[in-house]
Design a protein around this motif. Structure first.
Motif, PDB file in Angstrom:
ATOM      1  N   UNK A   1      24.088   9.075  12.107  1.00  0.00           N
ATOM      2  CA  UNK A   1      23.634  10.357  11.565  1.00  0.00           C
ATOM      3  C   UNK A   1      22.882  10.173  10.252  1.00  0.00           C
ATOM      4  N   UNK A   2      23.367   9.284   9.396  1.00  0.00           N
ATOM      5  CA  UNK A   2      22.832   9.183   8.049  1.00  0.00           C
ATOM      6  C   UNK A   2      21.694   8.204   7.856  1.00  0.00           C
ATOM      7  N   UNK A   3      21.459   7.322   8.827  1.00  0.00           N
ATOM      8  CA  UNK A   3      20.407   6.313   8.654  1.00  0.00           C
ATOM      9  C   UNK A   3      19.052   6.935   8.314  1.00  0.00           C
ATOM     10  N   UNK A   4      18.587   7.978   9.035  1.00  0.00           N
ATOM     11  CA  UNK A   4      17.282   8.554   8.687  1.00  0.00           C
ATOM     12  C   UNK A   4      17.245   9.146   7.283  1.00  0.00           C
ATOM     13  N   UNK A   5      18.366   9.719   6.835  1.00  0.00           N
ATOM     14  CA  UNK A   5      18.406  10.314   5.496  1.00  0.00           C
ATOM     15  C   UNK A   5      18.221   9.247   4.429  1.00  0.00           C
ATOM     16  N   UNK A   6      18.885   8.118   4.621  1.00  0.00           N
ATOM     17  CA  UNK A   6      18.776   7.030   3.645  1.00  0.00           C
ATOM     18  C   UNK A   6      17.390   6.399   3.710  1.00  0.00           C
ATOM     19  N   UNK A   7      16.876   6.205   4.925  1.00  0.00           N
ATOM     20  CA  UNK A   7      15.540   5.623   5.067  1.00  0.00           C
ATOM     21  C   UNK A   7      14.500   6.480   4.353  1.00  0.00           C
TER      22      UNK A   7
ATOM     23  N   UNK B   1      29.471  -2.344   2.739  1.00  0.00           N
ATOM     24  CA  UNK B   1      29.560  -0.890   2.760  1.00  0.00           C
ATOM     25  C   UNK B   1      28.500  -0.251   1.877  1.00  0.00           C
ATOM     26  N   UNK B   2      27.507  -1.023   1.482  1.00  0.00           N
ATOM     27  CA  UNK B   2      26.467  -0.503   0.585  1.00  0.00           C
ATOM     28  C   UNK B   2      25.712   0.654   1.230  1.00  0.00           C
ATOM     29  N   UNK B   3      25.520   0.591   2.547  1.00  0.00           N
ATOM     30  CA  UNK B   3      24.837   1.694   3.220  1.00  0.00           C
ATOM     31  C   UNK B   3      25.572   3.006   2.998  1.00  0.00           C
ATOM     32  N   UNK B   4      26.893   3.000   3.156  1.00  0.00           N
ATOM     33  CA  UNK B   4      27.660   4.223   2.963  1.00  0.00           C
ATOM     34  C   UNK B   4      27.589   4.689   1.518  1.00  0.00           C
ATOM     35  N   UNK B   5      27.496   3.759   0.595  1.00  0.00           N
ATOM     36  CA  UNK B   5      27.349   4.124  -0.813  1.00  0.00           C
ATOM     37  C   UNK B   5      26.033   4.864  -1.028  1.00  0.00           C
ATOM     38  N   UNK B   6      24.948   4.366  -0.431  1.00  0.00           N
ATOM     39  CA  UNK B   6      23.660   5.048  -0.557  1.00  0.00           C
ATOM     40  C   UNK B   6      23.671   6.390   0.154  1.00  0.00           C
ATOM     41  N   UNK B   7      24.298   6.455   1.336  1.00  0.00           N
ATOM     42  CA  UNK B   7      24.387   7.727   2.036  1.00  0.00           C
ATOM     43  C   UNK B   7      25.151   8.741   1.196  1.00  0.00           C
ATOM     44  N   UNK B   8      26.190   8.297   0.505  1.00  0.00           N
ATOM     45  CA  UNK B   8      26.922   9.197  -0.373  1.00  0.00           C
ATOM     46  C   UNK B   8      26.051   9.747  -1.477  1.00  0.00           C
ATOM     47  N   UNK B   9      25.167   8.904  -2.034  1.00  0.00           N
ATOM     48  CA  UNK B   9      24.254   9.381  -3.067  1.00  0.00           C
ATOM     49  C   UNK B   9      23.285  10.421  -2.504  1.00  0.00           C
ATOM     50  N   UNK B  10      22.780  10.192  -1.304  1.00  0.00           N
ATOM     51  CA  UNK B  10      21.881  11.160  -0.681  1.00  0.00           C
ATOM     52  C   UNK B  10      22.605  12.489  -0.450  1.00  0.00           C
TER      53      UNK B  10
ATOM     54  N   UNK C   1      18.563   9.242  18.737  1.00  0.00           N
ATOM     55  CA  UNK C   1      17.108   9.151  18.835  1.00  0.00           C
ATOM     56  C   UNK C   1      16.473   9.283  17.456  1.00  0.00           C
ATOM     57  N   UNK C   2      16.963  10.215  16.657  1.00  0.00           N
ATOM     58  CA  UNK C   2      16.416  10.382  15.308  1.00  0.00           C
ATOM     59  C   UNK C   2      16.545   9.091  14.504  1.00  0.00           C
ATOM     60  N   UNK C   3      17.694   8.430  14.614  1.00  0.00           N
ATOM     61  CA  UNK C   3      17.901   7.182  13.885  1.00  0.00           C
ATOM     62  C   UNK C   3      16.995   6.070  14.412  1.00  0.00           C
ATOM     63  N   UNK C   4      16.853   5.991  15.743  1.00  0.00           N
ATOM     64  CA  UNK C   4      16.009   4.950  16.331  1.00  0.00           C
ATOM     65  C   UNK C   4      14.555   5.131  15.922  1.00  0.00           C
ATOM     66  N   UNK C   5      14.082   6.357  15.896  1.00  0.00           N
ATOM     67  CA  UNK C   5      12.708   6.607  15.456  1.00  0.00           C
ATOM     68  C   UNK C   5      12.557   6.259  13.991  1.00  0.00           C
ATOM     69  N   UNK C   6      13.570   6.573  13.169  1.00  0.00           N
ATOM     70  CA  UNK C   6      13.508   6.209  11.753  1.00  0.00           C
ATOM     71  C   UNK C   6      13.496   4.705  11.569  1.00  0.00           C
ATOM     72  N   UNK C   7      14.190   3.987  12.436  1.00  0.00           N
ATOM     73  CA  UNK C   7      14.229   2.532  12.336  1.00  0.00           C
ATOM     74  C   UNK C   7      12.933   1.901  12.828  1.00  0.00           C
TER      75      UNK C   7
END
Length: 486
Positions: free
Chosen positions: A60-66, A254-263, A344-350
């Motif tokens: 869910x959060x990958x596109x937001x962080x990207x 867990x750095x990804x989750x840290x960035x997602x938390x900031x977003x 799909x949203x995450x795959x397109x963001x990747x």
């Protein structure tokens, strides 16, 4: 996935797909035979399993962080000790930057750059808005201005297709702004604090660059207050929340989750996502506080590490189909409107962050031939369009060659793509069109040669303003077939 692997990929991603900027989060190309994942199964039912919650949070959060990382890469200069050059489109928040040259193999930042258009890019902080975007008359030239939301979705991309040669002034409001739209202006509303504008202007060749530069120079972006006062001054630039605070993370993994938390601390949670986001509190992740791993046990943190890695694998596998796989091509028919299909949203963001809506452009992407074998430039291939099966588009189409990781391929004729605008394109006697893809120069100088690397590669079609036959799937790209060296 380690913090370094995620950081190295995401901070280097500056070129855009649709913007095209397809990328793979670890910097490695996915296996062409990786299995797909059932998107509905990932988010089916409630759970308190930290592994499953971390997997869901990643997808869910990958596109937001990207998107947030892209925004900061574009709007903030790189640290002086980073060794990274400023992106070619860099500009402070609330200002617009312009690319002045088409992408070539010298471009090492980002993935799958566009070789057809020049970009004009801006990120807006809607806390400083509303804003007004004014553009010149483009005549018959193709152009579009994508209004990208902070979750990487797009519903509006006004341009030649929607408004002809000249757009009205565009009035851009944030989620908390409710001013009456001025007469004659077009409304665009951001759903979050930040929003991206990505203009694309067709370039007909090197000699055409000065004309496109002149058009770019007449694009004006300013606050509505300055527009009303007839002031052309830069908007103030507010502080952006850093996304590099790894101090709180109990483990670099867990750095990804840290960035997602900031977003999330700047995020307006939609009613559709409210239940899902609320469930992340069980793994120390919430909009109010960000990510708090110190509240978790060692066993929970280990489960989160495994869940994040599983989320990356699921997203990577989905990049191979992007919704539909046909004749060796992955095709995303949903475009930039994902609904609740978070995978799909995450795959397109990747793989293709900030694609345009499908009515504006479609991006079939091939990593395999029609038999499912990996495309490899040490072999020769042909892509043949029968006369009646040429890409049906109202604007233009192109086929661009990339290394498997998404960089353009250096070659002796400096040809990075072939399309309907390529000078000297040769059709067969029956009206068909064959594109020959191989590493060595063909002995027959009349073939339409698209040079490959002497390594695995991927090919991307760009279909601008596709006709109904493309969108309703009556037309699909033909399979790429292996052939004898020409």
């Amino acid at each position: 996935m380690t913090a370094a692997r995620f950081r190295d990929t995401i901070t280097g991603a500056v070129a855009l797909v649709g913007l095209t900027m397809p990328s793979v989060s670890s910097g490695q190309a996915p296996s062409p035979t990786a299995p797909a994942t059932d998107p509905s199964a990932l988010f089916r039912g409630a759970t308190n399993d930290p592994y499953q919650l971390a997997l869901r949070a990643y997808v869910w959060g990958y596109p937001l962080v990207r998107a947030a990382q892209l925004r900061q890469n574009i709007t903030l200069p790189p640290p002086t000790d980073s060794g990274r050059p400023a992106p070619p489109l860099s500009a402070p928040l609330n200002q617009i930057g312009h690319a002045r040259a088409l992408a070539t193999s010298d471009m090492k930042q980002g993935v799958a750059p566009n070789n057809d258009t020049l970009y004009s890019l801006a990120w807006l902080d809607m806390n400083d808005g509303p804003f007004v975007l004014e553009t010149p008359d483009f005549g018959t030239r193709y152009y579009t201005f994508q209004m990208g939301q902070a979750d990487t979705s797009t519903t509006q991309s006004p341009g030649q297709r929607t408004n002809g040669s000249h757009l009205p002034a565009i009035f851009i409001q944030g989620p908390n702004q409710h001013q009456i739209v001025p007469a004659g202006m077009m409304l665009v509303r951001s759903t979050q604090r930040y929003m991206m504008i990505a203009g694309r202007i067709l370039v007909k060749g090197t000699d055409d660059l000065p004309a496109v530069h002149a058009l770019q120079d007449r694009i004006v972006l300013r606050r509505y207050a300055d527009y009303m006062a007839k002031r052309q001054v830069p908007a103030p630039v507010g502080e952006q929340r850093p996304l590099t605070d790894a101090v709180r993370a109990a483990s670099p993994s867990l750095w990804f989750l840290d960035m997602l938390g900031d977003v999330l601390r700047d995020w307006r949670v939609t009613p559709t996502d409210a239940g899902l986001v609320a469930s992340f509190a069980q793994i120390g992740l919430s909009p109010g506080e960000g990510f708090r791993p110190e509240r978790l046990s060692a066993a929970q943190r280990d489960a989160l590490t495994r869940g994040v890695a599983a989320g990356e694998r699921a997203v990577r596998a989905e990049t191979l189909t992007l919704g539909t796989r046909v004749n060796g091509w992955g095709i995303n028919y949903a475009g930039s409107q994902f609904g609740s299909d978070y995978l799909l949203r995450a795959a397109v963001a990747m793989d293709q962050i900030y694609v345009l809506p499908t009515e504006e452009a479609l991006y079939p992407n091939a990593r395999t031939d029609g038999s499912g074998r990996e495309l490899d430039g040490r072999k020769s291939y042909v892509l043949r369009f029968a006369k009646a099966q040429l890409p049906p588009v109202k604007s233009f189409w192109s086929a661009t060659m990339y290394f498997a990781k998404g960089l353009l391929v250096p070659n002796p004729i400096a040809r990075y793509s072939i399309g309907d605008r390529t000078p000297g394109l040769v059709y067969e006697r029956d009206g068909s069109l064959e594109l020959v893809m191989q590493h060595d120069r063909p002995k027959d100088s009349t073939v339409n040669w698209l040079p490959t690397p002497d390594a695995p590669f991927m090919l991307m079609l760009r279909l601008y303003n596709p006709e109904a036959a493309v969108l309703d799937r009556r037309w699909t790209p033909p399979a790429i077939t292996e052939t004898a060296t020409r």
